[in-house]
Design an enzyme around this catalytic site. Structure first.
Site, short mmCIF file in Angstrom:
data_model
loop_
_atom_site.label_atom_id
_atom_site.label_comp_id
_atom_site.label_asym_id
_atom_site.label_seq_id
_atom_site.Cartn_x
_atom_site.Cartn_y
_atom_site.Cartn_z
N SER A 107 -29.04 -14.18 28.61
CA SER A 107 -29.54 -13.79 27.60
C SER A 107 -31.06 -14.48 27.51
CB SER A 107 -29.04 -14.48 26.25
OG SER A 107 -29.42 -14.05 25.03
N ASP A 214 -23.44 -4.48 23.80
CA ASP A 214 -24.18 -5.64 23.40
C ASP A 214 -25.04 -5.14 22.11
OD1 ASP A 214 -25.58 -7.64 23.10
OD2 ASP A 214 -26.05 -8.12 25.12
N HIS A 244 -22.04 -9.26 24.30
CA HIS A 244 -22.97 -9.92 24.54
C HIS A 244 -22.83 -10.99 25.71
CE1 HIS A 244 -27.14 -11.44 24.81
NE2 HIS A 244 -26.73 -12.74 24.27
#
Length: 268
Positions: A107, A214, A244
């Site tokens: 991320s 996601d 995610h």
């Protein structure tokens, strides 16, 4: 599960807490780079897989995150976080001279890992990007024009199809559950542009993984950044239905097996 030990160093803007997982005689060093609002303690199961695969594993809690010092989730310049990350990498190289270094970022950590590779790619043997914030991020685009950041908690169902992941996230006191900070949003906008402008990662072997479902970091947004940075040795895998946090998904074993297979290919 492999146990970790913590160490602390003077970061660019305060004390940084880092973790190390180790067992036996490692054949490579893996540096984990966590995402926004969380901390490296959530990656124990990832570290365990990597240690059993032959790694010594390390990584920091970024400034303002987890056990590290600083105002919570306040990052005014992402180059400072990259500098702290470099301290961890250099410590690992000093403790284990000659070992190849693999960086794995998730991320916001994928953004940091990509920027690190652009600045210090010569010290890395391989790069893994998991659901990386690259190219553009709808969160930044929505919040950048606002003076006041909305205090809207994350929908934890977007993290994983495994409800236990969302429950643990909600109950974790080291995770930031409040609003974004405006300087952090501005810094994210700056570093996203910088990464896009800097361009290709060259010959660095890179493995990009993302959940097709996601909603936090949308694959179609990341795609623009991937096309800007991808180099000569690039592999990708998108997982149908995954959300995610692919390292915390219901198919996490498959994802981690793909990561270790990629590392094996590079180390050969």
């Amino acid at each position: 599960m492999t146990t970790s030990r913590e160490w602390e160093f003077a970061g660019t803007r305060g004390a940084i807490t880092a973790r190390i997982w180790a067992a036996g005689d490692p054949r490579y060093a893996a540096v984990l780079v966590h995402g926004y609002g969380e901390h490296l303690g959530r990656y124990g199961h990832v570290a365990d897989v990597l240690v059993r695969h032959g790694a010594v594993v390390c990584g920091p809690d970024h400034m303002g995150h987890g056990r590290s010092a600083g105002d919570r989730v306040l990052i005014e310049d992402y180059e400072d976080v990259v500098a702290d990350l470099h301290t961890v990498v250099e410590a690992a190289r000093g403790d284990h001279p000659g070992l190849p270094v693999v960086m794995i970022g998730h991320s916001m950590g994928g953004l940091l890992a990509a920027r690190y590779a652009q600045a210090h790619g010569g010290v890395l043997a391989a790069l893994v990007l998991s659901g990386p914030v690259l190219g553009r991020w709808h969160v930044v685009e929505e919040l950048l024009p606002l003076d006041d950041m909305p205090d809207e908690p994350i929908d934890t169902s977007t993290l994983s199809r495994d409800p236990a992941v969302g429950k643990a996230y909600t109950e974790d006191p080291l995770i930031w559950h409040g609003p974004f900070r405006k300087p952090t949003i501005e810094a994210l906008d700056t570093v996203l542009r910088r990464i896009n402008e800097h361009g290709s990662l060259g010959a660095l072997p890179t493995f990009y993984v993302h959940g097709e479902a996601d909603e936090l970091v949308r694959p179609e947004d990341t795609r623009t950044g991937i096309e800007a940075v991808r180099g000569e040795d690039f592999t990708e895998r998108l997982y149908p239905g995954a959300r995610h946090e692919v390292f915390n998904e219901t198919n996490r074993d498959e994802v981690l097996a793909d990561v270790t297979a990629f590392i094996d290919r590079v180390l050969r």
